[in-house]
Structure formats: C-alpha cells, structure tokens
Scaffold this motif. Structure first.
Motif, PDB file in Angstrom:
ATOM      1  N   GLY A  90       2.102 -10.626  16.865  1.00 25.22           N
ATOM      2  CA  GLY A  90       2.937  -9.432  16.972  1.00 25.22           C
ATOM      3  C   GLY A  90       2.121  -8.160  16.835  1.00 25.22           C
ATOM      4  O   GLY A  90       2.313  -7.190  17.582  1.00 25.22           O
ATOM      5  N   LEU A  91       1.203  -8.155  15.877  1.00 20.60           N
ATOM      6  CA  LEU A  91       0.325  -6.993  15.713  1.00 20.60           C
ATOM      7  C   LEU A  91      -0.577  -6.824  16.936  1.00 20.60           C
ATOM      8  O   LEU A  91      -0.861  -5.704  17.363  1.00 20.60           O
ATOM      9  N   TRP A  94       1.340  -5.080  19.579  1.00 20.79           N
ATOM     10  CA  TRP A  94       1.468  -3.647  19.291  1.00 20.79           C
ATOM     11  C   TRP A  94       0.185  -2.905  19.651  1.00 20.79           C
ATOM     12  O   TRP A  94       0.224  -1.821  20.242  1.00 20.79           O
ATOM     13  N   ARG A  97      -0.097  -2.513  23.469  1.00 20.24           N
ATOM     14  CA  ARG A  97       0.720  -1.405  23.990  1.00 20.24           C
ATOM     15  C   ARG A  97       0.134  -0.053  23.611  1.00 20.24           C
ATOM     16  O   ARG A  97       0.319   0.937  24.333  1.00 20.24           O
ATOM     17  N   ALA A  98      -0.578  -0.009  22.487  1.00 12.57           N
ATOM     18  CA  ALA A  98      -1.186   1.251  22.050  1.00 12.57           C
ATOM     19  C   ALA A  98      -2.509   1.532  22.749  1.00 12.57           C
ATOM     20  O   ALA A  98      -3.166   2.533  22.439  1.00 12.57           O
ATOM     21  N   ALA A 104      -6.353  -5.836  19.867  1.00  8.01           N
ATOM     22  CA  ALA A 104      -5.370  -6.828  20.296  1.00  8.01           C
ATOM     23  C   ALA A 104      -6.034  -8.198  20.457  1.00  8.01           C
ATOM     24  O   ALA A 104      -5.462  -9.228  20.073  1.00  8.01           O
TER      25      ALA A 104
END
Length: 420
Positions: A90-91, A94, A97-98, A104
């Motif tokens: 999940g991290l 995130w 997407r950042a 990632a």
C-alpha cells in the motif's frame, strides 16, 4: 516510457558530436530533443535517506515481531504478517502515485521479503512438512507475481534469489539435472525484463542463470564440469544473437546477456587450462558429457555464427570463434591419453585471444575485461599447473608468444588503420 539514464547520456553526447560535425542542424537537434521521452528519475540524497529509513522501519518491525512471537496468539501472528505485506504494498502504491518510483520499488521489495518470512513463520507455527525447498518455490512465485504487478526490480531480485536456492536444493537432494522447472521461472523473469525494457532487470536475469549452470554441472550425479563450457557457450551465443536483433528491447538485453556469457567463457577457459593435466584426468573416467548439454553448446555456437553472418562484422566472427574453440577444448580435455595436454592449452589460449579481438572490434569494454582476465588466468594455469615439466611449459608459452606476435603483424597489414 522513460529512457535509461546511461543511454540518455550516450545519446546526448552523440547528438552534440553530430551537430559539431555538421551531420545534423541545430533545428534538427532541437526537434530530436523535443521528441525524447523523459529521463527516469534519479536517486538524490532525500531518496537515499528515505530508503535507509524504510529499511530501518522494516527491520524494527521484524525484530519486534520476533521478540514477541511466542507470546502472540496464532491468529494475531497471521494478522501481523498480513498487515506487514499489505502495508508495504500500500505504501508502495502511494509512492508510485507521488512520482517516487525508487521508494515504490523499495516498498514492493520489502513486501516480497516479508512474504518470504511469513511462509517460514507459518510453517513453524503449524508444524508443516520440512520441505524447505518447496517453501522457497512458493516464495519465488509470490515475489515474481509481485514483480509482475508492480514492476519492481527489487521484487524480481527476491524472486530470482529464492528460485535459485530452490533449484539448487532440488538438484542437491535428487542429484538429477537439469532442473528444468527453474527454466520456466527464469524465462518468465526474462519476459518481464524485456517488457520493462530495463537493463537492471536484464542484469538480474542474466546473473540468475549462472547458479543454475553451476548446480547442474557440479551437484548432479555424476558431476560434469564439461557442462559449464556448454552453458557459457549458450549464454554468450544467445546474447550475441539478441544483441543484433532489430528490436531495441532485445538488443539491449542481449548486450547484457553477452557480457555475462563472455565472463563465463573466460572462467571456463581458465578452468579447462587448470584441470587439463594428468592429476585431474586420473578421476575423469567417471565424468560424462550429457547429450542435452552438448546440444546447448552447439546451439550457442550456432547463435554466435548466425549473428556474425547476419551483421558481417569481424567482431562477431571472432566471438563465435572463441565459443567454438572453448567447446573444442572441452572435447579434447577428455581422457584417455598421457602426457601434456598441449592441444587443450593452445585452444583455450586462441579462444581468449579471439575474445579480446572481438571485444576490441566491437568496442565492448566488459568483453575486453573478460578476455584479458581469461588470458591472464590461462597463462597462470599453464605456468603453475601441479604436474608436468616447467621447461616444456616455458617453451610452449614462448612458442605461443611468437605465434601471437606473428599474428599481430599479419593483422596489422590486413586490417585498415584507424585515423587518430
């Protein structure tokens, strides 16, 4: 699609040189730069610190769980392991997407590692069968799926390491080779490397092939070191064939594979020179040369000569000759006969000279390193072998040196001289 940073730097240097030479106009240069995809994001200090922080947090999580493992209920243990895997991925989503692909990738790698730890801990909790190799296979498949879904090079590395351990354990347990099940995972990883067009992934895939060949040659019953020559020939020949393919993805992966193939070929040449004497041949009567391995070596030579015929480049022809000479040396390496193995020595020396020549003609620096290491190792093996007359070896090396000098004079007259 993003461009590899090293390739982009080479392209920028070529564009600047072409503009200075008048090959392209400034307007054409500007138009080319506009059409280029963006560079892959680099790793700055902030990213490095974040990576260290993420690793520390992951280590603290694992240490905390290990410290209280016995005190926790089984369901709570499973929930913690599942939460660790979900949180890591999940991290990672995130961060993706950042616009932080490195972080990632790190999160996906941590998730793959936690998945492997979960397999081991669940097996310990429920007293499952002691098939450690089976657990490594499950870990490899899970990490490979994670790599395919996330594009993580780190997860791919975890999958290949687990697969190599699984394959080597199976060969060690059964003494039966080749272990073809590993090839399925390896080809799947190779497909991912091509789909991603990633040199990092290509390096990982090429490197993972080496332990499989070592285990196949040395852990099978009976052990067959000849297989190493066939494996090196296949890797090098297939890499050369892919490198001349019209597709950029295949040619980039082929260049990486040929580098590891050249290094493997140099290592095999050193091994053949070091063991081509009576002290090692005394036990060689139990060694076999499997037909499937011979086929792999021949296929590698065919790939290499096919690449040379397609490109009509002297460098590819010399590389193919190096493969053929090493394979021929492995054939004459076999007993029975007494005396010094001069033919094997001459073949591996010529093979390494051809390897250096091919690298010089193709300007392939890693291949140059492999060739010179091979020449140095072969000369050292011939000089300091455990048996035989040192005087005869010095005469052989002197004769080989004179032949090499004569060959250099001939090539200097035949090959066109480059302008400085």
């Amino acid at each position: 699609m993003m461009l590899d940073r090293a390739y982009r730097q080479r392209l920028e240097a070529d564009l600047a040189r072409w503009e200075a030479d008048g090959v392209i106009t400034p307007a054409a240069l500007a138009a080319i730069r506009v059409t280029l995809p963006p560079l892959a994001p680099g790793i700055n200090i902030a990213v490095v610190v974040a990576i260290v922080g993420g690793l520390l947090i992951a280590a603290s999580f694992l240490a905390f769980v290990a410290a209280h493992w016995i005190e926790l209920a089984r369901l709570l243990r499973l929930a913690i392991l599942l939460a660790g895997i979900v949180s890591a991925h999940g991290l990672g989503a995130w961060f993706a997407r950042a616009g932080q692909p490195v972080l990632a990738d790190l999160c996906a790698s941590v998730g793959a590692i936690v998945f492997g730890a979960a397999i081991a801990l669940v097996g310990q909790m429920y007293h499952l069968g002691g098939d450690f190799a089976g657990g490594m296979l499950l870990w490899a498949i899970g990490a490979l799926v994670a790599a395919a879904l996330t594009g993580s090079r780190g997860a791919l590395a975890v999958a290949l390491v687990a697969a190599c351990i699984w394959s080597n354990m199976r060969v060690y347990e059964t003494h039966d080779a080749p272990h073809l099940s590993f090839v399925v995972i390896w080809l799947t990883a190779g497909g991912l490397a091509l789909a991603w067009n990633s040199r990092v992934a290509a390096h990982l895939v090429a490197l993972a092939a080496l332990p499989w060949w070592f285990a196949t040659a040395l852990l099978a019953d009976p052990a067959s070191p000849y297989v190493l020559a066939d494996g090196a020939a296949l890797l090098f020949g297939a890499g050369l064939a892919l490198a001349v393919a019209p597709w950029q993805r295949a040619s980039s992966a082929g260049a990486v594979l040929s580098t590891y193939g050249a290094l493997s070929l140099a290592g095999v040449a050193i091994l053949e020179a070091a063991t081509a004497n009576e002290a090692f041949r005394a036990h060689a009567d139990v060694v076999s040369h499997p037909l499937w391995a011979i086929s792999c070596g021949i296929a590698g030579a065919i790939f290499a000569f096919g690449a040379a015929a397609t490109t009509r480049r002297a460098g590819a022809a010399f590389a193919a000759s190096a493969i053929g000479l090493v394979l021929l040396a492995s054939a004459v390496w076999t007993p029975p006969y007494a005396g010094e193995p001069w033919r094997a020595y001459a073949l591996v020396l010529c093979a390494m000279i051809c390897l250096v020549a091919s690298a010089m003609l193709d300007t392939a620096r890693p291949r140059i390193v492999a060739g010179w290491l091979g020449i140095a190792g072969v000369i050292a093996a011939i000089t300091w072998t455990v048996e035989g007359s040192l005087l005869h070896r010095s005469m052989f090396l002197a004769a080989a040196g004179l032949v090499a000098v004569a060959l250099a004079l001939v090539l200097n007259r035949l090959l066109p001289r480059t302008r400085e």
